[in-house]
Design an enzyme around this catalytic site. Structure first.
Site, mmCIF file in Angstrom:
data_model
loop_
_atom_site.group_PDB
_atom_site.id
_atom_site.type_symbol
_atom_site.label_atom_id
_atom_site.label_comp_id
_atom_site.label_asym_id
_atom_site.label_seq_id
_atom_site.Cartn_x
_atom_site.Cartn_y
_atom_site.Cartn_z
ATOM 1 N N HIS A 168 12.952 -10.709 1.882
ATOM 2 C CA HIS A 168 11.816 -10.166 1.139
ATOM 3 C C HIS A 168 12.031 -10.026 -0.351
ATOM 4 O O HIS A 168 11.117 -9.614 -1.071
ATOM 5 C CB HIS A 168 11.425 -8.782 1.686
ATOM 6 N N ARG A 212 3.396 -0.138 -5.744
ATOM 7 C CA ARG A 212 4.474 0.758 -6.121
ATOM 8 C C ARG A 212 4.762 0.649 -7.626
ATOM 9 O O ARG A 212 4.588 -0.413 -8.226
ATOM 10 C CB ARG A 212 5.744 0.429 -5.318
HETATM 11 C C1 LIG Z 1 -0.914 -3.794 0.280
HETATM 12 C C2 LIG Z 1 -0.228 -2.532 -0.058
HETATM 13 C C3 LIG Z 1 0.929 -2.567 -0.836
HETATM 14 C C4 LIG Z 1 1.504 -3.858 -1.403
HETATM 15 O O1 LIG Z 1 0.926 -4.099 -2.651
HETATM 16 P P1 LIG Z 1 1.540 -5.195 -3.659
HETATM 17 O O2 LIG Z 1 0.501 -5.287 -4.718
HETATM 18 O O3 LIG Z 1 1.643 -6.459 -2.877
HETATM 19 O O4 LIG Z 1 2.831 -4.678 -4.133
HETATM 20 C C5 LIG Z 1 1.551 -1.377 -1.143
HETATM 21 N N1 LIG Z 1 1.059 -0.201 -0.715
HETATM 22 C C6 LIG Z 1 -0.066 -0.131 0.023
HETATM 23 C C7 LIG Z 1 -0.568 1.203 0.458
HETATM 24 C C8 LIG Z 1 -0.745 -1.282 0.388
HETATM 25 O O5 LIG Z 1 -1.849 -1.205 1.129
#
Ligand SMILES: *Cc1c(COP(=O)(O)O)cnc(C)c1O
Length: 807
Positions: free
Chosen positions: A355, A544
């Site tokens: 990942h 995040r």
């Molecule tokens: C989809 C999702 C993420 C991932 O977001 P990225 O933009 O891909 O880092 C993180 N937290 C939550 C709550 C999500 O639904």
């Protein structure tokens, strides 16, 4: 017999009475919610039983997805939607005088994950069941999920996430299926009947209790299992003696230390902390999960040679990679197989998903820690390492110099990614660019040794939750235009492409977006007292908080606009609302400073008379799945602006495009594939490419200070950070200032600033031409079908798992 409001309402009334002794008038939203769950379970549980029975009868190959995180969010709407009863329940609740949304929101998010990695696991489970594939999740039932975030005076404050304070309605405790997991102790080696035998003594016993959550497929009768393990103490081996009162205190000490194992989720995203308790959690998941799988396997099959034909163990990142030595241990010590037999089976059963390539995220555990906690596994890892290094020496003479860099054990550390790669038959990345970086750079020598193992599976998201469920009005418009085939086969969304310029569809889609913005505006007004313009461009950066995700770059654009508005009060700027949602790891100081800065900038921007009508900034607290579900349907602009090469895939990018937002993004992760599909004219790409980032890093020729000195816009912004403009106590902002200048801007924020500003100007210009914007928006929706996790899971099923639907 199909249910109607007339038949469901009495059932719900009856359930309220029998379970809570309440009439409809007396019942609280929580009691109504719980009654719905109880009713739902009456139909889910029989299907669950039947599904599992069918798998056994058909001797189906089963996939187990091992993950330290499952970021499920709420399940009530998903389960109702998948049962085909969501609208029925909404209508029934309304007819009984309840607000469906309020009732559903009684369910607390299951926040057993940090971000993308955990949410991916949850989307995969939904797709496995919806595609009727025999695949299950294995995880930990943390008593506390990811912390709840509050903002106090602009600072992040973390509160415990006590998600189990009400009963968790979907789980079933299966005490009878408990497993014993062993920690510590010593291993005695003896020679018996021409064989080495290993006896494990003086270990600590931990009882693993499974709690099963049914994972319901969409409009089918498939129900798979998410098994979450909880650590409990056992009194079995304690000999309480009335004459020795201290036994009781020993027991209490032991009980506390055991229960800690599944107490909380570590809140670090893409960062390895090296805490012993975390390592215990990882082994706890692996050992309990694997033992329970093998117990079932042995009931049904005689011979372990069949294992790779009947079972796949997919590991979500390296966190569960102790599954390799644990499987070896069971096959060798418990089942009496030879090393060669056991290794052949292990290597064909485990598959690994990588990942990240961020070095700070790579897990390496001190040898001594592994040896102390898992003495027998340590011996096995040693043997795997010896054999691997010998194989390299003899079979790959060209790699001899690289053996220290490839070894599983080196310089006192055990490298979990190396263990995972050596011990599995498949190694996949999560987007094409990421997989190419693995193969050609980060794991290049492993790709020479195991070229057939490497493969790509670009991530996806479940369109059922992220479109059908969160944006029903958009889903209706799509269905009205192209029919409903796309719901079962999301690639059919492509049929929207030919309607991209259709004025009627454009108008309807604009209406839906505006309604969604109004709903979000109401929520923001209620929560924060901030009034946002529901006609403004809604620009969202939700993920995040991390240096590489560059919330700071977004903020620099906002401060730039702020400066512009003040310099020129009559500046013709299209109104924009910038929304941030982000949790920072509690120990990540820089990230917390950025949160403080976002809030400080928001305070200034939202109140300045020359700015506030054009720019608004909202930091939304406690970003989690249910908050994402509120924000995404209202978004126009999707910020995907990571430093190229750093974001393995991203999935937020996919959720937003599926809801008609246009991406402003770097050539990173899955953005590359989004661009390829929608076409360069339907996405706003900017910034360094990953190759350029690597080249600057390699040559060391980037000088952030030059950008500060030579770009007056940058200097003006950065000076505001250190002259007490945004707050009178801004040591935090000085830290950001120094990280850019003296740490030479690790994430190339200043380098990409100019091209980001240009891209943002293109965003505004395009938005001013509504029909052009809507055309692009529709094209994005049309191509989002590819990013359904159904496609991803079908690729895993065919290329890695070799499993078929069981109808
Ligand atoms: C989809 C999702 C993420 C991932 O977001 P990225 O933009 O891909 O880092 C993180 N937290 C939550 C709550 C999500 O639904």
């Amino acid at each position: 017999m199909t249910m109607t409001v007339q038949t469901l309402a009495p059932l719900l009334t009856e359930k309220l009475l029998s379970s809570f002794g309440k009439t409809v008038d007396e019942a609280t939203n929580k009691e109504v919610f719980q009654s719905i769950c109880l009713l739902m379970k009456e139909s889910i549980h029989p299907n669950w039983q039947t599904t599992q029975q069918k798998y056994v009868e058909a001797e189906s190959k089963q996939v187990y997805y091992f993950s330290m995180e499952f970021l499920l969010g709420r399940l009530v709407e998903t389960n109702l939607l998948n049962a085909g009863e969501l609208d029925l329940y909404k209508d029934t609740l309304s007819s009984m005088g309840f607000n469906p949304e309020e009732v559903f929101h009684e369910e607390l998010d299951a926040g057993l994950g940090n971000g993308g990695l955990g949410r991916l696991a949850a989307c995969f489970l939904d797709s496995l069941s919806s595609l009727q594939l025999p695949g299950h999740g294995m995880g930990i039932r943390y008593k506390y999920g990811l912390f709840q975030q509050k903002v106090v005076d602009g600072h992040q404050v973390e509160l415990p996430d006590n998600w189990l304070r009400d009963e968790y309605m979907w789980e079933t405790k299966r005490e009878e299926k408990a497993i014993e997991v062993r920690f510590g102790g010593t291993v005695e080696t003896t020679y018996e009947d021409d064989k080495l035998v290993f006896h494990h003594h003086d270990y600590e016993r931990v009882l693993a209790i499974p709690y099963d959550v049914p994972i319901v497929g969409f409009e089918n009768k498939t129900v798979n299992t998410l098994r979450l393990w909880s650590a409990e103490s056992t009194t079995n081996h304690f000999h309480f003696n009335s004459s020795r009162g201290h036994d009781y205190y020993h027991y209490l000490d032991y009980k506390r230390s055991v229960e800690k194992i599944s107490e909380f989720l570590y809140p670090d995203d893409s960062y390895y902390e090296g805490k012993i308790l975390r390592l215990k959690q990882q082994y706890f998941l692996v050992s309990a999960g694997l033992q329970s799988i093998l117990r079932r396997f042995k009931k049904q099959y005689k011979c372990f040679d069949l294992l790779p034909e009947k079972i796949v163990l997919q590991i979500n990142d390296t966190h569960p990679s102790l599954i390799v030595p644990e499987l070896m241990r069971i096959l060798l010590d418990d089942e009496g197989l030879s090393w060669e037999q056991a290794w052949k089976i292990t290597e064909k059963t485990v598959a690994y998903t990588n990942h990240t390539t961020l070095s700070e995220a790579l897990e390496k555990w001190p040898e001594a820690m592994i040896e102390d906690l898992f003495p027998r596994l340590y011996m096995i890892i040693h043997e795997i390492n010896e054999r691997f290094c010998k194989m390299l020496w003899f079979d790959f003479p060209e790699l001899r110099e690289q053996i220290p860099a490839m070894a599983i054990i080196s310089y006192g550390n055990i490298h979990m990614a190396h263990l995972a790669m050596v011990g599995s038959f498949s190694i996949n990345g999560v987007a094409r660019l990421h997989t190419d970086i693995l193969k050609n750079r980060v794991m290049k020598p492993f790709n020479i040794v195991y070229p057939d193992r490497f493969n790509n599976k670009t991530n996806g998201i479940t369109h059922r939750r992220w479109l059908l469920n969160v944006n029903p009005d958009l889903a209706d418009e799509i269905t009205k235009t192209i029919g409903d085939q796309w719901i079962k086969k999301p690639e059919f969304l492509k049929n929207l492409q030919s309607f991209a310029t259709n004025p009627e569809l454009q108008e309807n889609i604009a209406k839906v977006k505006h309604e969604n913005k109004k709903k979000l505006a109401t929520f923001i007004k209620d929560q924060y007292g901030i009034t946002i313009n529901d006609q403004s461009i809604v620009d969202v950066h939700i993920k995040r908080l991390h240096g590489y995700k560059r919330q700071l770059l977004n903020l620099f654009h906002i401060i730039y606009l702020y400066n512009q508005c003040i310099e020129n009060p009559s500046l013709d700027l299209y109104p924009r609302t910038f929304i941030f949602g982000a949790k920072a790891a509690p120990g990540y100081t820089f990230a917390k400073h950025v949160i403080k800065l976002i809030n400080a900038v928001a305070e200034k921007v939202n109140n300045h008379p020359h700015v506030r009508d054009k720019v608004k900034v909202v930091f939304m607290e406690n970003y989690q799945v249910s908050l994402a579900e509120r924000i995404i349907p209202a978004a126009d602009v999707s910020e995907q602006i990571s430093t190229a090469s750093k974001e393995a895939s991203g999935t937020g990018n996919m959720k937003l495009m599926m809801n008609g937002a246009l991406t402003i993004g770097t050539e990173d992760g899955a953005n590359v594939e989004i661009r390829e599909r929608v076409g360069a004219e339907n996405i706003f790409t900017f910034g360094l490419s990953s190759e350029e980032v690597f080249s600057h890093q390699h040559r060391g020729d980037y000088r952030a200070r030059d950008y500060y000195n030579n770009d007056s816009r940058i200097k003006q912004i950065m000076d505001l950070l250190v002259n007490e403009h945004f707050s009178n106590d801004d040591v935090e902002f000085k830290d950001i200032f120094y990280s850019l200048l003296f740490n030479n801007d690790e994430y190339f924020v200043l380098k990409d600033f100019d091209s980001y500003i240009s891209a943002q100007q293109a965003v505004e210009l395009t938005y001013r031409n509504q029909s052009s914007w809507l055309q692009k928006s529709i094209i994005n929706i049309a191509h989002s079908g590819y990013f359904s996790s159904d496609r991803t899971i079908q690729q895993y099923a065919k290329d890695i798992w070799n499993i078929k639907p069981q109808r």
